[in-house]
Design an enzyme around this catalytic site. Structure first.
Site, short mmCIF file in Angstrom:
data_model
loop_
_atom_site.label_atom_id
_atom_site.label_comp_id
_atom_site.label_asym_id
_atom_site.label_seq_id
_atom_site.Cartn_x
_atom_site.Cartn_y
_atom_site.Cartn_z
CD GLU A 76 -2.70 -1.24 -0.14
OE1 GLU A 76 -2.96 -0.25 -0.90
OE2 GLU A 76 -3.37 -2.51 -0.37
CG HIS A 116 -2.35 -3.95 -8.36
ND1 HIS A 116 -3.53 -3.92 -8.15
CD2 HIS A 116 -2.09 -3.83 -7.09
CE1 HIS A 116 -4.24 -3.93 -6.89
NE2 HIS A 116 -3.13 -3.76 -6.27
CB CYS A 117 3.66 -5.21 -10.37
SG CYS A 117 5.17 -6.02 -11.36
CB CYS A 122 8.21 -2.32 -8.78
SG CYS A 122 6.40 -2.96 -9.75
#
Length: 229
Positions: A141, A150-151, A178
């Site tokens: 979060e 979201h990956c 990321c």
């Protein structure tokens, strides 16, 4: 990074707050602070009863709206923590957590991380399991509040999940894509971050995560271009 407890926490959960505070500092290489608890009676939040577990749920969007004007001037973001179950919209069953990509506020719940929520006995090594789940959603979060969606590329802490099995299958680490995004946003030293994470995982008894971090540190230290991995 500010952590905002919502409602009352039992002593066993309070013991986790110091670890969560340390982890968010290490993971994002920024200062962090636990704010004084905020009573649910002080804020306006819609609630409902979820018939499946028969529990009260708090509306996550209402919580974010209440947090937005409360972000301190010297803070990057505020992440609320609650023992109450969460839902974002009437059509949703529940969410583990919810965060805004732009408003720098988020919330997550401990509720479903404890088997007693479902009337089930706590397994052996419950404390370690509860801690790992808490660290995973904390990193997930908070990463959203830095703008990470979201990956969809690799196995990553920012993968989306729809149930506990999917959530438990996620790693605590960021994938290369990321991690590069977060590094661009914050500008931390990669090797120092891995040093700090390795020390934390060892103290917390998370041997698998510590070994993974150690391997990555060794690879980066031997690379001529540590960002190109």
């Amino acid at each position: 990074i500010m952590l905002q407890p919502l409602g009352l926490f039992p002593d066993e959960t309070k013991q986790h707050l110091d670890l969560l505070l340390e982890y968010v500092e290490v993971y994002f290489q920024m200062g962090a602070e636990v704010l004084p608890p905020l009573s649910l009676a002080e804020i306006s939040v819609r609630t409902r009863i979820n018939r499946a577990p028969g529990c009260r749920q708090l509306n996550a969007l209402d919580i974010l709206a209440q947090l937005k004007p409360r972000v301190p001037a010297d803070a990057f973001c505020v992440l609320a923590l609650t023992r109450e179950d969460l839902y974002p919209e009437d059509s949703w069953n529940y969410v583990f957590g919810y965060a805004s990509f732009r408003e720098r506020v988020g919330v997550y719940s401990f509720a479903r991380y404890d088997p007693s929520f479902f009337g089930q006995p706590r397994p052996d090594q419950f404390r370690r399991l509860f801690l790992r789940r808490s660290l995973q959603i904390l990193a997930h979060e908070t990463a959203h509040m830095y703008g990470l969606k979201h990956c969809i590329y690799y196995h990553c802490v920012v993968n989306g999940s729809n149930n506990m099995a999917e959530s438990d299958a996620q790693p605590l680490h960021l994938c290369p894509v990321c991690l590069r995004k977060l590094h661009f946003a914050i500008g931390f030293d990669l090797l120092q971050r891995y040093d700090d994470l390795h020390a934390f995982y060892q103290r917390a008894g998370l041997e698998r995560e510590a070994a993974w971090i150690q391997d990555r540190h060794a690879w980066i230290a031997g690379s001529k271009n540590p960002l190109a991995y």
